[in-house]
Motif scaffolding. Structure first.
Motif, mmCIF file in Angstrom:
data_model
loop_
_atom_site.group_PDB
_atom_site.id
_atom_site.type_symbol
_atom_site.label_atom_id
_atom_site.label_comp_id
_atom_site.label_asym_id
_atom_site.label_seq_id
_atom_site.Cartn_x
_atom_site.Cartn_y
_atom_site.Cartn_z
ATOM 1 N N ALA A 1 -87.415 -0.740 54.284
ATOM 2 C CA ALA A 1 -88.198 -1.566 53.372
ATOM 3 C C ALA A 1 -88.177 -0.941 51.981
ATOM 4 C CB ALA A 1 -89.636 -1.681 53.870
ATOM 5 N N ALA A 2 -88.283 -1.791 50.967
ATOM 6 C CA ALA A 2 -88.309 -1.295 49.600
ATOM 7 C C ALA A 2 -89.641 -0.627 49.327
ATOM 8 C CB ALA A 2 -88.087 -2.441 48.619
ATOM 9 N N GLY A 3 -89.621 0.499 48.615
ATOM 10 C CA GLY A 3 -90.830 1.201 48.228
ATOM 11 C C GLY A 3 -90.873 1.383 46.732
ATOM 12 N N VAL A 4 -91.716 2.314 46.289
ATOM 13 C CA VAL A 4 -91.836 2.619 44.865
ATOM 14 C C VAL A 4 -91.715 4.122 44.701
ATOM 15 C CG1 VAL A 4 -93.313 2.489 42.830
ATOM 16 C CG2 VAL A 4 -93.312 0.618 44.481
ATOM 17 N N ASN A 5 -90.859 4.571 43.760
ATOM 18 C CA ASN A 5 -90.688 6.009 43.568
ATOM 19 C C ASN A 5 -91.747 6.550 42.619
ATOM 20 O OD1 ASN A 5 -89.895 5.354 40.982
ATOM 21 N ND2 ASN A 5 -87.737 5.810 41.286
ATOM 22 N N GLU A 6 -91.664 7.846 42.334
ATOM 23 C CA GLU A 6 -92.685 8.489 41.501
ATOM 24 C C GLU A 6 -92.683 7.948 40.072
ATOM 25 O OE1 GLU A 6 -92.094 12.658 41.733
ATOM 26 O OE2 GLU A 6 -92.654 12.808 43.856
ATOM 27 N N ALA A 7 -91.534 7.462 39.605
ATOM 28 C CA ALA A 7 -91.451 6.925 38.241
ATOM 29 C C ALA A 7 -91.943 5.489 38.156
ATOM 30 C CB ALA A 7 -90.004 7.008 37.744
ATOM 31 N N GLY A 8 -92.359 4.926 39.281
ATOM 32 C CA GLY A 8 -92.851 3.562 39.279
ATOM 33 C C GLY A 8 -91.784 2.522 39.507
ATOM 34 N N MET A 9 -90.518 2.937 39.689
ATOM 35 C CA MET A 9 -89.437 1.993 39.964
ATOM 36 C C MET A 9 -89.456 1.614 41.439
ATOM 37 S SD MET A 9 -86.083 3.436 37.994
ATOM 38 C CE MET A 9 -86.042 3.685 36.231
ATOM 39 N N LYS A 10 -89.158 0.353 41.713
ATOM 40 C CA LYS A 10 -89.002 -0.060 43.094
ATOM 41 C C LYS A 10 -87.702 0.514 43.653
ATOM 42 C CE LYS A 10 -91.661 -4.354 42.924
ATOM 43 N NZ LYS A 10 -91.631 -5.828 43.166
ATOM 44 N N SER A 11 -87.740 0.863 44.922
ATOM 45 C CA SER A 11 -86.581 1.488 45.553
ATOM 46 C C SER A 11 -85.606 0.440 46.058
ATOM 47 C CB SER A 11 -87.028 2.372 46.717
ATOM 48 O OG SER A 11 -87.901 3.386 46.275
ATOM 49 N N LEU A 12 -84.355 0.842 46.152
ATOM 50 C CA LEU A 12 -83.337 0.009 46.764
ATOM 51 C C LEU A 12 -83.525 -0.017 48.274
ATOM 52 C CD1 LEU A 12 -80.272 1.537 44.899
ATOM 53 C CD2 LEU A 12 -81.387 -0.622 44.334
ATOM 54 N N GLN A 13 -83.080 -1.108 48.884
ATOM 55 C CA GLN A 13 -82.906 -1.130 50.339
ATOM 56 C C GLN A 13 -81.435 -0.850 50.627
ATOM 57 O OE1 GLN A 13 -84.845 -4.301 52.650
ATOM 58 N NE2 GLN A 13 -85.552 -5.137 50.712
ATOM 59 N N ILE A 14 -81.186 0.100 51.501
ATOM 60 C CA ILE A 14 -79.813 0.490 51.829
ATOM 61 C C ILE A 14 -79.641 0.441 53.339
ATOM 62 C CG2 ILE A 14 -78.075 2.312 51.668
ATOM 63 C CD1 ILE A 14 -79.490 3.315 49.165
ATOM 64 N N VAL A 15 -78.635 -0.319 53.778
ATOM 65 C CA VAL A 15 -78.345 -0.481 55.199
ATOM 66 C C VAL A 15 -76.944 0.057 55.462
ATOM 67 C CG1 VAL A 15 -78.093 -2.124 57.100
ATOM 68 C CG2 VAL A 15 -79.822 -2.527 55.315
ATOM 69 N N SER A 16 -76.825 1.020 56.350
ATOM 70 C CA SER A 16 -75.524 1.604 56.667
ATOM 71 C C SER A 16 -74.730 0.686 57.580
ATOM 72 C CB SER A 16 -75.705 2.968 57.342
ATOM 73 O OG SER A 16 -76.296 3.882 56.447
ATOM 74 N N LEU A 17 -73.431 0.640 57.336
ATOM 75 C CA LEU A 17 -72.502 -0.141 58.155
ATOM 76 C C LEU A 17 -71.337 0.761 58.554
ATOM 77 C CD1 LEU A 17 -72.312 -3.440 56.060
ATOM 78 C CD2 LEU A 17 -73.475 -3.143 58.257
ATOM 79 N N PRO A 18 -70.539 0.353 59.552
ATOM 80 C CA PRO A 18 -69.369 1.160 59.912
ATOM 81 C C PRO A 18 -68.378 1.230 58.748
ATOM 82 C CG PRO A 18 -69.873 -0.456 61.627
ATOM 83 C CD PRO A 18 -70.718 -0.804 60.449
ATOM 84 N N TYR A 19 -67.830 2.415 58.510
ATOM 85 C CA TYR A 19 -66.796 2.539 57.488
ATOM 86 C C TYR A 19 -65.502 1.934 58.009
ATOM 87 C CZ TYR A 19 -63.105 4.524 54.614
ATOM 88 O OH TYR A 19 -61.991 4.672 53.821
#
Length: 456
Positions: free
Chosen positions: A3-21
């Protein structure tokens, strides 16, 4: 799913989903090809060397279409980019949501104080989409991730995760049919091409310019699946700055470019012009001799150096004083059909200058205009029979995380609903020989044309 969160600088975080290379990026693109405005910025791996990332996306939340007389086109590009707020970024991710698209050659007229070229082209003078997600395939780390900007909707995230999870990475991409309706026609005969090169030489001898890049167009009707045409071209002449883009209701771009225009990582910027070409030989010993001769060629080195100086000047318009450097000069780069000489110029942008500002100051790339740039562009307009369009423009991305990369759109086809167009040419300098320049033009484009002409 993270889930997207918020970092210390106040920016919303990316959602990153790993897939097979996987190196099966064509299958990955086909998983989203039915969505609006799909794009694939293609490293050419494993067929080409030098590229690190594949970036695949679709379904932009906004678009920008430009005409040849659009006012301040790169300011409009910056405005589009600014619509997506900055998000937290990862040092290994080149793209975290942002702008992907192309600027055609004719968008460089205003920045070089020239009147607009309003002659018809197959596609718009420029087109960019604002994309909130991307599949990033990192071939250096051998990792694949779906990256979602916080502006991505939960429905979109769920749909894309399902699409890519369902990809069968070991299977071949779906095959469609493609064929040309006739062989490619050449815009100019050999004699006509040579006469115009001779006219460029007259301008050089008169002191108007040091160099001009002269080109011609090749056209053919087609029917069928353009993505299959792209895969066929990719199998023969993949380049590290390739791209396949579909422009809604207008057409497609098939680019097999070996040449970077400008890249950026924060304030650090880099450009890598190609000047100097030699045709590959089937015999390895002869091929090595040709490559060595190219590196020693005074003509080709002079041609390359002129463009290096031009691009040093272009970067210097925006970069901090004293930061423009040339760490590599006249490096040999080898591709499927030709050898090239490539140089590298770097610089540092001040906080007051954006990447779009640098594009405005440098566009179009000096390697495909000549020097001095403005006068060379006037001569190109006079002597070339048709506008360049996407060809000799630039394709690439500008990420919300402050990274960017763009190509020089050579070895590039534009397609509307009925016709494919590509182009080729070369840099003309004082000791150029018109007949040799015509041969070089055909050497550059021959494998591209024959590849598509062989498809049924």
């Amino acid at each position: 799913m993270p889930a997207a969160g918020v970092n210390e600088a106040g920016m919303k975080s990316l959602q990153i989903v790993s897939l097979p290379y996987s190196l099966n990026t064509p299958a990955a693109f086909q998983a989203i090809a039915d969505l609006p405005a799909p794009v694939w910025l293609d490293s050419g791996r494993p067929l080409a060397r030098g590229g690190r990332y594949d970036i695949i996306s679709a379904d932009p939340i906004n678009t920008l279409e430009l005409t040849a007389d659009s006012e301040a086109p790169f300011a409009a590009l910056d405005d589009l980019w600014c619509e997506l707020s900055q998000a937290d970024s990862d040092a290994q991710l080149p793209f975290c949501g942002g702008v992907i698209g192309y600027a055609g050659y004719e968008l460089g007229m205003e920045g070089n104080f020239l009147p607009p070229d309003l002659r018809e082209t197959p596609l718009p003078a420029g087109f960019f989409g604002l994309y909130t997600w991307a599949l990033i395939v990192d071939h250096q780390l051998q990792a694949s991730h779906l990256v979602f900007h916080p502006a991505s909707s939960p429905v979109q995230v769920a749909d894309l995760v399902a699409r890519f999870t369902a990809v069968r990475w070991q299977t071949e991409p779906r095959a469609g049919r493609f064929r040309l309706l006739e062989p490619f026609t050449h815009e100019l005969s050999g004699a006509a091409y040579q006469r115009r090169v001779a006219r460029v030489l007259e301008y050089i001898q008169a002191g108007d310019i040091y160099q001009a890049n002269f080109t011609q167009r090749f056209r053919a009707g087609y029917e069928g699946d353009l993505f299959q045409a792209y895969l066929a071209l990719r199998s023969r002449v993949a380049g590290p700055f390739s791209a396949y883009l579909e422009i809604p209701d207008r057409g497609s771009i098939l680019s097999l470019s070996p040449e970077r225009f400008i890249s950026a990582d924060g304030a650090h910027v880099q450009t890598q012009p190609i000047k100097g070409t030699a045709r590959r030989q089937t015999d390895p010993e002869k091929d090595a001799q040709v490559a060595a001769a190219l590196q020693r060629s005074e003509k080709d080195r002079a041609e390359n150096l002129m463009i290096v100086d031009l691009l040093r000047n272009d970067l210097g318009k925006c970069c901090q004083r004293g930061t423009v450097r040339v760490p590599n000069l006249f490096e040999l780069a080898t591709f499927a059909n030709v050898h090239h000489l490539v140089s590298t110029i770097t610089g540092e942008l001040p906080e007051s200058c954006t990447f779009a500002d640098l594009l405005q100051a440098s566009f179009p790339g000096g390697s495909i205009t000549g020097a001095p740039k403005r006068r060379a562009m006037e001569i190109i307009r006079e002597l070339e029979s048709s506008p360049r369009g996407v060809y000799c423009g630039s394709i690439g991305y500008l990420s919300s995380c402050g990274r960017a990369d763009t190509n020089i759109a050579i070895r590039t086809f534009s397609a509307d609903a009925r016709r494919l167009t590509c182009a080729a040419g070369g840099g003309i300098v004082a000791d150029s020989v018109p007949a040799a320049e015509h041969r070089e033009c055909l050497d550059k484009v021959g494998l591209l044309l024959s590849t598509l002409e062989s498809l049924q």
